[in-house]
Motif scaffolding. Structure first.
Motif, mmCIF file in Angstrom:
data_model
loop_
_atom_site.group_PDB
_atom_site.id
_atom_site.type_symbol
_atom_site.label_atom_id
_atom_site.label_comp_id
_atom_site.label_asym_id
_atom_site.label_seq_id
_atom_site.Cartn_x
_atom_site.Cartn_y
_atom_site.Cartn_z
ATOM 1 N N LEU A 8 0.847 -1.183 0.000
ATOM 2 C CA LEU A 8 0.000 0.000 0.000
ATOM 3 C C LEU A 8 0.886 1.239 0.000
ATOM 4 O O LEU A 8 1.782 1.364 0.828
ATOM 5 C CB LEU A 8 -0.882 -0.029 1.258
ATOM 6 N N THR A 115 -12.814 1.180 -5.112
ATOM 7 C CA THR A 115 -13.391 0.088 -4.320
ATOM 8 C C THR A 115 -13.930 -1.006 -5.228
ATOM 9 O O THR A 115 -13.731 -2.198 -4.964
ATOM 10 C CB THR A 115 -14.508 0.626 -3.406
ATOM 11 N N MET A 160 -2.624 -0.108 -4.501
ATOM 12 C CA MET A 160 -2.727 -1.313 -3.673
ATOM 13 C C MET A 160 -2.375 -2.534 -4.504
ATOM 14 O O MET A 160 -2.913 -2.718 -5.593
ATOM 15 C CB MET A 160 -4.156 -1.455 -3.131
ATOM 16 N N TYR A 282 -8.781 5.096 0.856
ATOM 17 C CA TYR A 282 -7.559 4.331 1.078
ATOM 18 C C TYR A 282 -6.412 5.219 1.582
ATOM 19 O O TYR A 282 -5.494 4.729 2.241
ATOM 20 C CB TYR A 282 -7.221 3.568 -0.201
ATOM 21 N N LEU A 285 -7.052 4.902 5.141
ATOM 22 C CA LEU A 285 -6.481 3.655 5.646
ATOM 23 C C LEU A 285 -4.981 3.803 5.859
ATOM 24 O O LEU A 285 -4.442 3.379 6.894
ATOM 25 C CB LEU A 285 -6.782 2.514 4.673
ATOM 26 N N LEU A 303 -14.513 -0.327 6.367
ATOM 27 C CA LEU A 303 -14.253 0.604 5.275
ATOM 28 C C LEU A 303 -15.569 0.999 4.620
ATOM 29 O O LEU A 303 -16.307 0.138 4.140
ATOM 30 C CB LEU A 303 -13.315 -0.028 4.244
ATOM 31 N N SER A 305 -17.072 3.099 1.602
ATOM 32 C CA SER A 305 -16.790 3.736 0.318
ATOM 33 C C SER A 305 -18.054 4.407 -0.197
ATOM 34 O O SER A 305 -19.149 3.838 -0.101
ATOM 35 C CB SER A 305 -16.307 2.683 -0.691
#
Length: 388
Positions: A8, A115, A160, A282, A285, A303, A305
C-alpha cells in the motif's frame, strides 16, 4: 487461503496551498476551513502531473520487477480521466513494465471506482491465488477558483497490490452495497469542473452510511463493538465523523471513544492533501495504519466507500500478522515534508493554466518536478510520459 492488500502506497504532487492564507485571500475566517471542515492544506498538481502520472508514481515503489511478472490486471479507478476511450491503466501498465499478458482497465463511478476495482481484484485472486492485481485510485479534484468547493480540492493517488496471503489487510467477504440515482455531485462531459449540491451531497452520504451499516450489521451479525476502527471516504476530514456520530449515540463510551480516536488518526493525511476522490478512503487507511501505533494483528477495520450519484459500500478487513513491517510510513511522511508551498497568486496562475487541446506539440519542463514519473510532452493529441 486469505486475500487482501499486500502492499500500500500513496503519492501526491510536490506543491500545496496553505488554507490559512487562502482564507485570508478569499475574505473568509481561516477557522471556517481549518476547524469547520477540518482541512489544513490542499495538494496542487503542476501540469507535469496528471491522473496517469500520479497513479504511476503511487504504484512505482510497490511494483518490483518480480511482481510486475505476476500482475494479471491493472485497474485504475478515477473520475479525472482525460480520454473517453483509452484507459489510463494502459499507460500505467507500460510505465511500470508489467508483463504483456495482463488486462488494463479503468473504472468510473465517482469516488467509488477504486473500491469496485479492489473487490474485483479480490474475486480474481480467489481463482488465481498465485497471481497479483494492481489497483489504483487516482484523481485531481477541481471546483474552480473562489468557489464554494475550492477549499476541498486536492490531488493524489493510492496504489494497492492485491494478492493471496497479504501482508497488510485481509479482506473479508462481507460487503454490502447500495445504489440510488441522485444528483448530489456530477461532472458533465463538457465541463472541466464538477457540479455539486453541497448540503444535499452531505445528506445523501450520511443517509447511505446509516442504511448500508444497518443492513451490513444485520447480514453479518456484527456491531460497532467488533471494529477497532472504521475508515471513510473523506471529501474533507469532518465528513465521516458527521455520518458516524449519530449512530454512536446508543453505543458504550468505550466503543465510541475508540472509534472516534482512530477516526482522527485516519484523517491526518486528508487534512494535508485534500480530496483525492477515488483514493480518499484508502488514503484514510494509510493514515490510520501509519499513525495509530496501538493497532494489532487480527483487529477488524471497517471501510465505507461512497461515490456520488450514488453508490456506497461497506466492507471490512483484518490486520495481517506483522502488518507493520509492510507499511511505508516513513516514505509517506517524507513525501509530505518535502513539498513546496505555493503563494496564492502562484496557485491561481497554475490553476488557470491548461494543456493544449488542438493536437499541437507541447513540451513540459522536466527539472521542476521531482517526481520519478512525469508527463513529458504532448504531440498529435498523444500524451508521452517520462520515467526518470
Amino acid at each position: 487461503m486469505t486475500i487482501g492488500i499486500d502492499k500500500l502506497h500513496f503519492f501526491t504532487p510536490n506543491l500545496y496551498v496553505d488554507l490559512v492564507p487562502l482564507a485570508e485571500a478569499r475574505g473568509t475566517d481561516p477557522d471556517k476551513y481549518t476547524i469547520g471542515i477540518g482541512q489544513n492544506k490542499m495538494a496542487i498538481n503542476p501540469l507535469s502531473q496528471d491522473t496517469v502520472s500520479i497513479a504511476a508514481n503511487a504504484a512505482l515503489p510497490i511494483v518490483s520487477k518480480e511482481e510486475a511478472e505476476l500482475i494479471d490486471m491493472v485497474i485504475l479507478g478515477t473520475e479525472s480521466s482525460f480520454d473517453y476511450s483509452k484507459s489510463g491503466a494502459t499507460y500505467i501498465h507500460q510505465l511500470l513494465g508489467i508483463q504483456p499478458f495482463a488486462k488494463a482497465i479503468e473504472i468510473k463511478q465517482a469516488c467509488y471506482g477504486a473500491t469496485a476495482g479492489l473487490l474485483m481484484a479480490r474475486d480474481y485472486i480467489k481463482s488465481h491465488p498465485d497471481r497479483k492485481v494492481l489497483v489504483i485510485g487516482s484523481d485531481i479534484a477541481r471546483y474552480g477558483l473562489n468557489t464554494a468547493g475550492e477549499v476541498t480540492q486536492g490531488a493524489g493517488a493510492v496504489a494497492m497490490l492485491v494478492s493471496s496471503n497479504p501482508s497488510i489487510l485481509i479482506l473479508e467477504d462481507d460487503s454490502v452495497a447500495m445504489t440510488e440515482n441522485v444528483f448530489d455531485f456530477w461532472r458533465p462531459a463538457y465541463s472541466d469542473t464538477a457540479i455539486v449540491d453541497g448540503k444535499f451531497s452531505n445528506d445523501v452520504y450520511m443517509s447511505f452510511f446509516k442504511n448500508i451499516w444497518e443492513e451490513y450489521s444485520k447480514r453479518n451479525n456484527l456491531t460497532f463493538e467488533d471494529f477497532e476502527a472504521i475508515c471513510f471516504h473523506l471529501p474533507y476530514s469532518k465528513m465521516g465523523k458527521k455520518a458516524l456520530l449519530p449512530l454512536l449515540e446508543s453505543e458504550t463510551d468505550e466503543t465510541s471513544e475508540r472509534l472516534l480516536a482512530n477516526y482522527a488518526h485516519s484523517t491526518l493525511y486528508t487534512k494535508e492533501i485534500g480530496n483525492i476522490y477515488t483514493g480518499s478512503l484508502y488514503l484514510g487507511l494509510c493514515s490510520l495504519l501509519d499513525h495509530q501505533s496501538n493497532l494489532k494483528a487480527g483487529q477488524r477495520i471497517g471501510l465505507f466507500s461512497y461515490g456520488s450519484g450514488a453508490v456506497g459500500e461497506f466492507f471490512s478487513g483484518r490486520l495481517a500478522p506483522n502488518f507493520k513491517d509492510a507499511l511505508l510510513s516513513s516514505e509517506h511522511q517524507q513525501l509530505l515534508a518535502e513539498r513546496t508551498e505555493l503563494s496564492i497568486s502562484d496557485y491561481e496562475e497554475l490553476f488557470s493554466g491548461s494543456l493544449p487541446k488542438d493536437g499541437s506539440t507541447f513540451i513540459l519542463p522536466t527539472s521542476t518536478d521531482p517526481a520519478p514519473i512525469i508527463l513529458e510532452k504532448l504531440t498529435g493529441h498523444q500524451r508521452h510520459y517520462l520515467r526518470k
